[in-house]
Each structure stands twice: as C-alpha cells, then as structure tokens.
Design a protein around this motif. Structure first.
Motif, PDB file in Angstrom:
ATOM      1  N   MET A 392     -54.687  24.041 -18.961  1.00 36.36           N
ATOM      2  CA  MET A 392     -55.400  25.319 -18.984  1.00 36.36           C
ATOM      3  C   MET A 392     -54.466  26.505 -19.257  1.00 36.36           C
ATOM      4  SD  MET A 392     -58.434  24.331 -18.576  1.00 36.36           S
ATOM      5  CE  MET A 392     -58.867  22.588 -18.435  1.00 36.36           C
ATOM      6  N   MET A 393     -53.567  26.339 -20.215  1.00 35.77           N
ATOM      7  CA  MET A 393     -52.710  27.438 -20.634  1.00 35.77           C
ATOM      8  C   MET A 393     -53.417  28.253 -21.712  1.00 35.77           C
ATOM      9  SD  MET A 393     -48.998  25.529 -20.942  1.00 35.77           S
ATOM     10  CE  MET A 393     -48.208  27.045 -21.511  1.00 35.77           C
ATOM     11  N   GLY A 394     -53.067  29.525 -21.802  1.00 35.20           N
ATOM     12  CA  GLY A 394     -53.540  30.330 -22.919  1.00 35.20           C
ATOM     13  C   GLY A 394     -52.991  29.777 -24.218  1.00 35.20           C
ATOM     14  N   LEU A 395     -53.802  29.761 -25.269  1.00 40.26           N
ATOM     15  CA  LEU A 395     -53.409  29.120 -26.520  1.00 40.26           C
ATOM     16  C   LEU A 395     -52.153  29.752 -27.115  1.00 40.26           C
ATOM     17  CD1 LEU A 395     -53.970  27.103 -28.768  1.00 40.26           C
ATOM     18  CD2 LEU A 395     -55.524  28.777 -29.803  1.00 40.26           C
ATOM     19  N   ASP A 396     -52.090  31.070 -27.164  1.00 39.27           N
ATOM     20  CA  ASP A 396     -50.920  31.726 -27.755  1.00 39.27           C
ATOM     21  C   ASP A 396     -49.658  31.421 -26.947  1.00 39.27           C
ATOM     22  OD1 ASP A 396     -52.571  32.804 -29.692  1.00 39.27           O
ATOM     23  OD2 ASP A 396     -52.900  34.683 -28.587  1.00 39.27           O
ATOM     24  N   HIS A 397     -49.782  31.464 -25.635  1.00 40.28           N
ATOM     25  CA  HIS A 397     -48.620  31.183 -24.793  1.00 40.28           C
ATOM     26  C   HIS A 397     -48.180  29.727 -24.949  1.00 40.28           C
ATOM     27  CE1 HIS A 397     -45.807  31.256 -21.534  1.00 40.28           C
ATOM     28  NE2 HIS A 397     -46.493  30.379 -20.825  1.00 40.28           N
ATOM     29  N   ALA A 398     -49.118  28.807 -25.085  1.00 42.24           N
ATOM     30  CA  ALA A 398     -48.776  27.398 -25.250  1.00 42.24           C
ATOM     31  C   ALA A 398     -48.011  27.170 -26.555  1.00 42.24           C
ATOM     32  CB  ALA A 398     -50.039  26.536 -25.207  1.00 42.24           C
ATOM     33  N   ARG A 399     -48.427  27.835 -27.612  1.00 52.29           N
ATOM     34  CA  ARG A 399     -47.722  27.678 -28.893  1.00 52.29           C
ATOM     35  C   ARG A 399     -46.304  28.243 -28.810  1.00 52.29           C
ATOM     36  NH1 ARG A 399     -52.770  29.236 -32.936  1.00 52.29           N
ATOM     37  NH2 ARG A 399     -53.528  27.095 -33.238  1.00 52.29           N
ATOM     38  N   GLU A 400     -46.156  29.361 -28.120  1.00 50.78           N
ATOM     39  CA  GLU A 400     -44.812  29.918 -27.948  1.00 50.78           C
ATOM     40  C   GLU A 400     -43.948  28.979 -27.103  1.00 50.78           C
ATOM     41  OE1 GLU A 400     -45.455  33.656 -26.139  1.00 50.78           O
ATOM     42  OE2 GLU A 400     -46.305  34.629 -27.934  1.00 50.78           O
ATOM     43  N   GLU A 401     -44.566  28.339 -26.117  1.00 50.12           N
ATOM     44  CA  GLU A 401     -43.814  27.476 -25.211  1.00 50.12           C
ATOM     45  C   GLU A 401     -43.288  26.224 -25.918  1.00 50.12           C
ATOM     46  OE1 GLU A 401     -41.976  26.780 -21.664  1.00 50.12           O
ATOM     47  OE2 GLU A 401     -43.135  28.549 -22.267  1.00 50.12           O
ATOM     48  N   ILE A 402     -43.977  25.734 -26.938  1.00 48.62           N
ATOM     49  CA  ILE A 402     -43.496  24.564 -27.690  1.00 48.62           C
ATOM     50  C   ILE A 402     -42.129  24.852 -28.298  1.00 48.62           C
ATOM     51  CG2 ILE A 402     -43.867  23.215 -29.787  1.00 48.62           C
ATOM     52  CD1 ILE A 402     -46.738  23.009 -29.179  1.00 48.62           C
ATOM     53  N   ALA A 403     -42.018  25.986 -29.002  1.00 48.28           N
ATOM     54  CA  ALA A 403     -40.747  26.339 -29.633  1.00 48.28           C
ATOM     55  C   ALA A 403     -39.676  26.630 -28.600  1.00 48.28           C
ATOM     56  CB  ALA A 403     -40.943  27.548 -30.556  1.00 48.28           C
ATOM     57  N   ALA A 404     -40.051  27.316 -27.514  1.00 47.43           N
ATOM     58  CA  ALA A 404     -39.065  27.654 -26.491  1.00 47.43           C
ATOM     59  C   ALA A 404     -38.554  26.407 -25.778  1.00 47.43           C
ATOM     60  CB  ALA A 404     -39.686  28.620 -25.478  1.00 47.43           C
TER      61      ALA A 404
END
Length: 506
Positions: A392-404
């Motif tokens: 249940m993460m926010g979509l934009d934050h989840a995409r940023e977290e992949i790269a990080a």
C-alpha cells in the motif's frame, strides 16, 4: 539406531492403508492377535535388515573443496556439497540417539532444494566432522581444518523456563485452535457419524494446539544462544537435543515477531532466513526482551539498530483502506543506512529487516483496483528465496524507491563481508573497470505504465547490481549436485579413502 529408525516407515505406511480401508482393518483383526503380531514382527525385521544394509553402505569423504556423500542399497545416490556454499551444519540427537551416544549431521547448502544428512555417527565423530567442515567453509586451509577442533564459545542468551511457558500460554493461535476442537469436533461427529471425517477436520487444529503448547515447550526448552568464531550457536530441546550454527554473513533477513499479548511485556521472537533451509523453522530465539533482541541482531548484522529500524517505518497510505479494509493499518515500510524494513500484521506484528547488501531484486506490482487508487506493493527479494513486501505504498514513491534501493544495494555490496569469513577482504566481484554498470531505474518496466500480466501491473529492477551475490542466490543445483554413483576409482580424492559411517575406511 538407523536400521530401527528406518524400519518404522513401512509400518506407518501399512497403518495408513489400513485406516483408509476400515473393512480391510476388520479382516486383519479376524486373523487373531498371535498371527497378526507375527506378521508385523516379520515386516519389522525385514525393514530393519534393509535399514542396516543401507546404513552399512553409506560412505562420505571430505576433499579440499567438497563433502561427498554416497548412500543407497538398491538405488545409489551421490551428493557433492561444496564447502564454500555450506550455510549451516546442525547436530541432532533424538532421545534414543542420546541414550546410545550417536548423532546425525544435517547440512544446508545454497541452491539445494533439500538438506543432506549423515545419520548416524558417533557423537564425538559427528562433532569433529562438523568442526572440520565449518573450518573449511570459513576459509581455513585443509591441513589446519583437520586439527582445528570445535571453536570455543561464550553464552550470550538463555531463555528461562518460566519465560518460555508464559510466552507459549500467551499465544492466541493455540487457544483459538483448542476452542475450535472443543466446539466443532463433537458437532462434526454427531452430523456425520464418521470418526474418520471428524479426524480429517480436527487433526490440523490438534497439530496447532500441540505445536504452540507441549510440542513447542519440548522443542524450545533450554534454548541457549552462544557466540563463537563459527557464528552464533543454538542449543535447545528437552527430549531431542539439537545443536545448530548460524555462520557470520549468511543471514539474508531477520523477522522481529511481536504477538499482541507479548507487547505489554516487551517480548519478541527473532526469526532468520539464510540461503538454504537453514535453522529449524528459521527461529533464532523463541522469546526475548527488546534489548536482548537488539544485542543478538547486532552480532550478525553489525550497525543495525532495532529502534532506528522501527522508527523509520512509515504507515501505509490511508486510501489503502479501500483495498484492504482495517488490516491496511498494519502495513508500513522504512529505510535506514543499513537495512530495508517492511512491517505487516495487526494482531501479530512483524518487522522484516533486509540488509541492503543482501537484496537480489526489487519488484513493483499492482492490481486493477490498486491501479485506480494509485497504490503499489514493493517486493524486495533476497538470497534466502524470501521476500519483504512493503504494501500500500503511493505509486510515485514506490517508483522512486526502486531506483533508490538499487543504489543502496550496490553501495552495500562494496562493504559486505566475505562469505568465507576468515579469509580477509571479499574479492572484487564487479569485474574489470570497464564492466557494465547496472541501471538504477526499472530494468524491465517497459512503458511508463508497466507490463500487463493477468490483470496486474509489475515493474522490476533486478538484479540490482552487476556484482556477484554476497550471501546466496546461486542458481539451483550449483551448491549440491546429485549424480549417479561414483565409480570405484572415483570415490577417493588426493589419495584419501571414503569413510564408512561406522568410522572405518574402505
């Protein structure tokens, strides 16, 4: 010991067949007690003889690079276990084995679907062989490993009997299963009139009651954690005494489990995953205080702080209540300099800690309803064939977290300890200076919306670095190779002859 242990298998099979056919069971009863006992004694004698002969032909050999085990009387099996991929070596002594002074070794290897074991050896021989294998797995030279002996240990933690009993009584699963048995079992029998249907429904719940009650007490009794150069040693058991070792650097993730009724007392259970089956049930300690858990984690994951990891957790998005009502409150995730943290559960709260260096791949997934809510699940895979899911993460934050997370894992592998922990610094696995560097974005995401698969969207970044895994993740079969029986001339290595399990040589 081994022949009688194996002799019960055919008897258990016959009993299962008889109970599945009540008419056949009544026909057997008509034979009379004497003839029936005579038939069972004959079957037991034949099975024991087969068990003895199969034990007698079992051979093992330790070479510079692997442990070879050859077993089987009618069907020969040869296992080659690479020493540098051994995750753990456990010594198990069931009650009868303790009485006669024997033990069995259970080896876990990266990439093997199941464990291999040597049963049974003399207790002294089992401990000597275990010490030699662990020394070689640590990188000690073969000549020195043979005389290294068992490394000294220092006790770190011992679970008191009173604390263990109280913790088992406060587990809600056991009481719930017991209540089900008391209420449903009589009704099931009255409705069906069949004892077999009643047993089929009630046996799984009876197993839960046993596991969380008397069975758990017998297994976890006198649980002791000690520290040695080999790693953390675990000793436990009342009737069956087990001795396990968790080598340094092989832990892929750790779970901090806090059942609802334990939290007011500050208790938690630690469970770990290694790149294999590893420790029995994954348990490092059945119950301990928060401070004791922090001390244990710091011994095999240096620099990791429980308080910092728990404090870093951010709750799931509130709009997740439309996807998972009520239970969404138990989800959360966080990141520190050393670990990725995922939280789940309301009644039984679990924090999963994955060191950045152990992350193998990252995947973002979302179904049609989560796509509409702009939510996503982030799955972090590690070398223990496990996953830490941040839901249940926010979509934009989840995409940023992949790269990080890909970048954090790449940096974490640079400073990771070597698998052969007594050999010094880890070799540079990244290859030449001109080797290709990994992408820090979604490696296979495709279009911005992700790839459609069965109504769900998935974006993945993995492997997260171009460097070789530090703690596992080796393809299946590379750690353990099962081959046809070796030819007579192939059984020896460097002039050695294989040992029989009774201590002699061929």
């Amino acid at each position: 010991m081994t022949p009688w242990r194996r002799a019960w298998a055919p008897l258990a099979g016959l009993a299962a067949l008889a109970f599945n056919n009540p008419q056949q069971l009544r026909n057997l009863a008509e034979l009379g007690v004497g003839p029936l006992l005579l038939v069972l004694a004959g079957i037991l004698a034949v099975a024991a003889l087969y068990g003895f002969l199969s034990w007698r032909v079992t051979r093992f050999l330790v070479t510079d690079t692997e442990l070879r085990i050859r077993t089987g009387l009618l069907f020969r099996r040869s296992a080659h276990l690479r020493l540098d991929r051994i995750q753990s070596i456990d010594v198990s002594r069931p009650l009868l084995a303790r009485l006669v002074g024997v033990a069995k070794l259970k080896m876990e290897v990266v990439g093997a679907g199941s464990s291999d074991e040597l049963a049974f050896l003399g207790e002294a021989k089992a401990r000597e062989l275990r010490a030699e294998l662990l020394a070689r797995a640590a990188g000690i030279t073969p000549d020195a490993a043979r005389t290294a002996g068992e490394a000294p240990s220092r006790q770190v933690l011992r679970v008191e009997t009173g604390t263990l009993v109280k913790s088992l009584l406060l587990l809600g699963a056991g009481w719930g299963a017991l209540l089900f048995l008391l209420l449903v079992a009589p009704g099931m029998y009255l409705l069906t009139g069949s004892i077999f249907a009643t047993l089929a429904v009630c046996v799984p719940f009876a197993a839960v009651v046993w596991q969380t009650g008397i069975g758990g007490f017998l297994t976890q009794y006198d649980w002791t954690v000690s520290e040695s150069p080999d790693g953390l040693r675990l000793d436990h058991g009342l009737l069956q005494r087990d001795h396990a070792t968790v080598p340094p650097g092989r832990v892929q993730s750790v779970d901090i489990v806090e059942p609802l009724l334990w939290r007011s007392r500050g208790w938690a259970r630690l469970e770990i995953m290694v790149a294999g089956e590893g420790v029995e049930n994954g348990m490092l300690v059945p119950v301990a205080g928060r401070a004791e858990c922090a001390q244990l984690i710091a011994r095999f994951l240096p620099g990791v702080s429980i308080d910092e990891a728990v404090a870093s957790v951010r709750p799931a998005q509130r709009r997740g209540r439309w996807a998972v009502p009520i239970w969404y409150r138990g989800y959360g995730h966080g990141v520190t300099d050393t670990v990725f943290v995922a939280r789940r559960g309301l009644l039984k709260r679990v924090h999963t800690l994955v060191p950045h260096a152990k992350v193998q791949s990252i995947r973002l997934s979302r179904g049609p309803w989560m796509h509409r809510l702009r939510l996503a699940d982030l799955q972090v895979h590690h070398g223990g064939n496990g996953t830490a899911a941040a839901r249940m993460m926010g979509l934009d934050h989840a995409r940023e977290e992949i790269a990080a997370q890909a970048e954090r894992s790449r940096l974490g592998r640079r400073s990771a300890a070597p698998e052969r922990w007594l050999t010094g610094a880890a070799p540079d696995a990244a290859g030449p200076a001109g080797a290709a560097q990994p992408s820090h974005g979604p490696a296979s995401a495709g279009p911005a919306g992700g790839d459609e698969t069965d109504g769900s969207r998935q974006e993945a970044a993995g492997p997260v670095t171009g460097e070789a895994p530090t703690g596992g993740g080796e393809p299946s079969g590379q750690g353990t190779e099962r081959q046809p029986a070796a030819e007579p001339g192939e059984a020896s290595a460097r002039g050695q002859e294989p040992y029989r399990v009774d201590g002699g040589r061929d």
